[in-house]
Design a protein around this motif. Structure first.
Motif, PDB file in Angstrom:
ATOM      1  N   ARG A 197       0.814  -1.217   0.000  1.00  0.00           N
ATOM      2  CA  ARG A 197       0.000   0.000   0.000  1.00  0.00           C
ATOM      3  C   ARG A 197       0.851   1.272   0.000  1.00  0.00           C
ATOM      4  O   ARG A 197       0.352   2.352  -0.316  1.00  0.00           O
ATOM      5  CB  ARG A 197      -0.951  -0.034   1.193  1.00  0.00           C
ATOM      6  N   ALA A 198       2.134   1.159   0.321  1.00  0.00           N
ATOM      7  CA  ALA A 198       3.028   2.317   0.249  1.00  0.00           C
ATOM      8  C   ALA A 198       3.321   2.708  -1.192  1.00  0.00           C
ATOM      9  O   ALA A 198       3.788   3.823  -1.454  1.00  0.00           O
ATOM     10  CB  ALA A 198       4.331   2.021   0.976  1.00  0.00           C
ATOM     11  N   PHE A 199       3.023   1.817  -2.141  1.00  0.00           N
ATOM     12  CA  PHE A 199       3.330   2.067  -3.550  1.00  0.00           C
ATOM     13  C   PHE A 199       2.196   2.763  -4.286  1.00  0.00           C
ATOM     14  O   PHE A 199       2.268   2.921  -5.507  1.00  0.00           O
ATOM     15  CB  PHE A 199       3.658   0.739  -4.251  1.00  0.00           C
ATOM     16  N   SER A 200       1.146   3.168  -3.583  1.00  0.00           N
ATOM     17  CA  SER A 200       0.020   3.831  -4.244  1.00  0.00           C
ATOM     18  C   SER A 200      -0.454   5.014  -3.414  1.00  0.00           C
ATOM     19  O   SER A 200      -0.874   4.851  -2.263  1.00  0.00           O
ATOM     20  CB  SER A 200      -1.145   2.847  -4.425  1.00  0.00           C
ATOM     21  N   ASP A 201      -0.390   6.179  -3.980  1.00  0.00           N
ATOM     22  CA  ASP A 201      -0.844   7.391  -3.286  1.00  0.00           C
ATOM     23  C   ASP A 201      -2.339   7.534  -3.495  1.00  0.00           C
ATOM     24  O   ASP A 201      -2.815   8.327  -4.316  1.00  0.00           O
ATOM     25  CB  ASP A 201      -0.106   8.619  -3.814  1.00  0.00           C
ATOM     26  N   SER A 202      -3.092   6.743  -2.755  1.00  0.00           N
ATOM     27  CA  SER A 202      -4.547   6.685  -2.907  1.00  0.00           C
ATOM     28  C   SER A 202      -5.197   6.590  -1.537  1.00  0.00           C
ATOM     29  O   SER A 202      -4.521   6.670  -0.502  1.00  0.00           O
ATOM     30  CB  SER A 202      -4.933   5.461  -3.752  1.00  0.00           C
TER      31      SER A 202
END
Length: 242
Positions: free
Chosen positions: A186-191
């Motif tokens: 989840r750190a790989f998506s700025d959402s």
């Protein structure tokens, strides 16, 4: 006996699809309900519950449907005396497959919604009350999984595990990541579902602590496991041995 490569493929695929569901539904929720955070959380939680339940049903017979390093480590720890669960080598392979799958799942979700393949999350989640939420979420997850194992009720694991995660979305301050691999992914998506990379270590430490507490609760409630119960998390699955 199911060979290790097939089990690793199941763990990679399952964790990847789980993170795709979490991140993708978070992006969709932001698009559909841009001004209502509560509705975004509901949409995200519902998709996660349904997706996780299906993944456990489909992939559980292959690898046990761990999709979570804490679950794999807990199984290894409980079974280390008898040699009927994961070996240390297999545990290491599971952790790599799960973490790689989680990152791949986030990248896939980003690509599906026409976002940069890697967009580092900017949502800071570093506070003691959030870490406590992760301890509670992970301890409860381990308790649910291994209580079902000890009670011989793993057939209801898809409903029990997915239902607990869905509830924990709402009753924990952290919205229940409860999974180091998923946290990293989840750190790989700025959402909506993202977590800033700097916040990841605190969450992972809290999750590991929660896993230990969960195992202690299982031991306190059910006593020492007997041979034959050690290898069945989340779903019963044959394991290969030399």
């Amino acid at each position: 006996m199911i060979p290790l490569p097939r089990r690793l493929l199941a763990e990679f695929t399952g964790t990847a699809l789980l993170v795709t569901v979490v991140v993708g539904s978070g992006i969709m929720a932001q698009t559909l309900s841009p001004n209502d955070v509560g509705l975004q959380l509901l949409e995200n939680a519902l998709a996660t519950v349904l997706g996780l339940g299906v993944l456990i049903v489909v992939l559980g017979p292959v690898s046990g449907a761990h999709f979570n390093p804490v679950v794999s480590a807990a199984e290894w720890w409980r079974a280390r005396r008898t040699g009927t669960g994961l070996t240390a080598r297999e545990l290491g392979a599971y952790l790599v497959a799960q973490t790689g799958g989680a990152i791949g799942g986030a990248v896939l979700a980003n690509a599906m919604f026409d976002k940069p393949a890697v967009s580092w999350a900017t949502t800071e989640r570093s506070a003691s009350h959030l870490w406590l939420g992760e301890v509670v979420a992970t301890a409860g997850l381990i308790l649910v999984i291994f209580a079902l194992v000890r009670a011989g009720r793993t057939t209801v694991a898809p409903v029990g595990v997915a239902g607990y995660i869905g509830a924990a979305y709402w009753f924990t301050s952290s919205t229940s990541f409860a999974n180091p691999a998923v946290t990293i992914g989840r750190a790989f998506s700025d959402s909506f579902a993202g977590i800033a990379p700097a916040s990841v270590p605190g969450f992972v430490v809290a999750q590991l602590a929660g896993g230990v507490i969960g195992l202690l609760l299982v031991a306190g409630l059910f006593g020492r496991a007997s041979v034959g119960e050690e290898h069945e998390a989340v779903m019963p699955h044959p394991v290969s041995r030399p």
